[in-house]
Design an enzyme around this catalytic site. Structure first.
Site, PDB file in Angstrom:
ATOM      1  N   GLU A 200      -8.992  -9.906   3.939  1.00  0.00           N
ATOM      2  CA  GLU A 200      -9.371  -8.524   3.629  1.00  0.00           C
ATOM      3  C   GLU A 200     -10.775  -8.455   3.044  1.00  0.00           C
ATOM      4  OE1 GLU A 200      -6.400  -6.205   1.588  1.00  0.00           O
ATOM      5  OE2 GLU A 200      -7.778  -4.539   1.241  1.00  0.00           O
TER       6      GLU A 200
ATOM      7  N   SER B 117       0.844  -1.202   0.000  1.00  0.00           N
ATOM      8  CA  SER B 117       0.000   0.000   0.000  1.00  0.00           C
ATOM      9  C   SER B 117       0.877   1.250   0.000  1.00  0.00           C
ATOM     10  CB  SER B 117      -0.938   0.018   1.215  1.00  0.00           C
ATOM     11  OG  SER B 117      -0.220  -0.224   2.404  1.00  0.00           O
TER      12      SER B 117
ATOM     13  N   ASP C 204       5.527  -7.092   2.229  1.00  0.00           N
ATOM     14  CA  ASP C 204       4.795  -7.587   1.058  1.00  0.00           C
ATOM     15  C   ASP C 204       5.743  -7.887  -0.093  1.00  0.00           C
ATOM     16  OD1 ASP C 204       2.053  -7.816   1.528  1.00  0.00           O
ATOM     17  OD2 ASP C 204       1.716  -5.669   1.271  1.00  0.00           O
TER      18      ASP C 204
END
Ligand code: KIV
Length: 271
Positions: A189, A52, A90
């Site tokens: 999520e 993100s 990530d």
């Protein structure tokens, strides 16, 4: 690179133990030294160097453009600050979907060049070979199911996932598979709360939710979002703990005005 204090560090096993004891796990994102230092000082369990960063730090529409080199840079900055939390990084889009050898070499680069504790990959059975190969090298993996932003072009929308039975069954199957392969936790999520609770109840490893309800084993949010640093992104699952956007705007505006008026620096602020 910081050496973590041996007594209280969070390990992957300690997260699993927390689940067994019914203790909720706390996780937030960080991409830089300053934020990571504050997070670590409040005793957060897991710091996620999320892709993100592509949205929050670089202003991209999706998480797809961020590169492995950029993720490593962010992870290195975070690792210089962290003494206690488990740091998960990530694997960015394109660094593991091609084949399992490429996935392993991407994961090794992250571990070697940043000193982080684990990597996170999006997907289930589609990435089974990569998960196996990375785990075989001794690199801990956090899974990520439900809304997987790296697949946004396939989904076409950021709407809630797995509302239909077929997709919910696949998600549960994938979660079991990731546990059997040896992942230590999974991010769920934007899925129905009932599904999050069911999957968390079935598995031994922790399910960390973002928009997956209160029945999972822990929660994660993007730190910039929960601090209220932007006002455009407002999903139902986001609780804003502060309005930093407004606070920072006021501070910057006051500075601009003080410099222009000659009010800054004053007598005490000079040599
Ligand atoms: O990249 C990220 O910040 C994430 C969280 C939304 C879980 O994957």
């Amino acid at each position: 690179m910081s050496v973590k204090g041996a007594e209280q560090i969070i390990t992957t096993q300690r997260l699993i133990d927390k689940k067994q004891r019914g203790e909720k796990i706390t996780m937030l994102t960080s991409y830089d030294y300053t934020m990571a230092r504050i997070l670590d000082s409040v005793g957060i369990d897991v710091i996620l160097v999320g892709d993100s960063a592509a949205n929050v730090m670089a202003g991209h529409e999706t998480t797809l453009p961020i590169t492995l080199d950029q993720m490593i840079y962010h992870a290195q900055s975070v690792m210089r600050a962290v003494k206690r939390a488990l740091v998960v990084v990530d694997l960015p889009f394109g660094s593991y979907q091609g084949n399992s050898k490429e996935a392993l070499s991407s994961a090794i680069r992250i571990m070697k060049e940043s000193g982080a504790d684990a990597v996170k990959l999006e997907g289930g059975e589609e990435i089974e070979e990569s998960v196996k190969r990375i785990l075989c090298a001794g690199i801990p993996i956090m899974g990520h199911l439900g809304l997987t932003p790296q697949s946004i072009n396939k989904f076409g929308t950021y709407a809630v996932r797995a509302r239909e039975a077929e997709e919910a069954e696949k998600l549960a199957r994938d979660a079991h598979l990731l546990e059997e392969l040896g992942c230590f936790a999974i991010v769920l999520e934007k899925i129905p709360a009932a599904l999050g609770k069911k999957v968390a109840g079935e598995l031994k490893i922790p399910m960390i939710g973002i928009g997956a309800g209160g029945g999972v084993d822990g929660q994660v949010l993007v730190a910039h979002d929960m601090l209220g640093l932007q006002q455009e992104f407002s999903p139902r699952f986001l609780r804003r703990y502060h309005n930093l956007y407004a606070e920072m705007k006021t501070a910057f505006a006051n500075y601009v005005s003080d410099v222009r008026s000659g009010n800054f620096p004053n007598e005490k602020e000079q040599y």
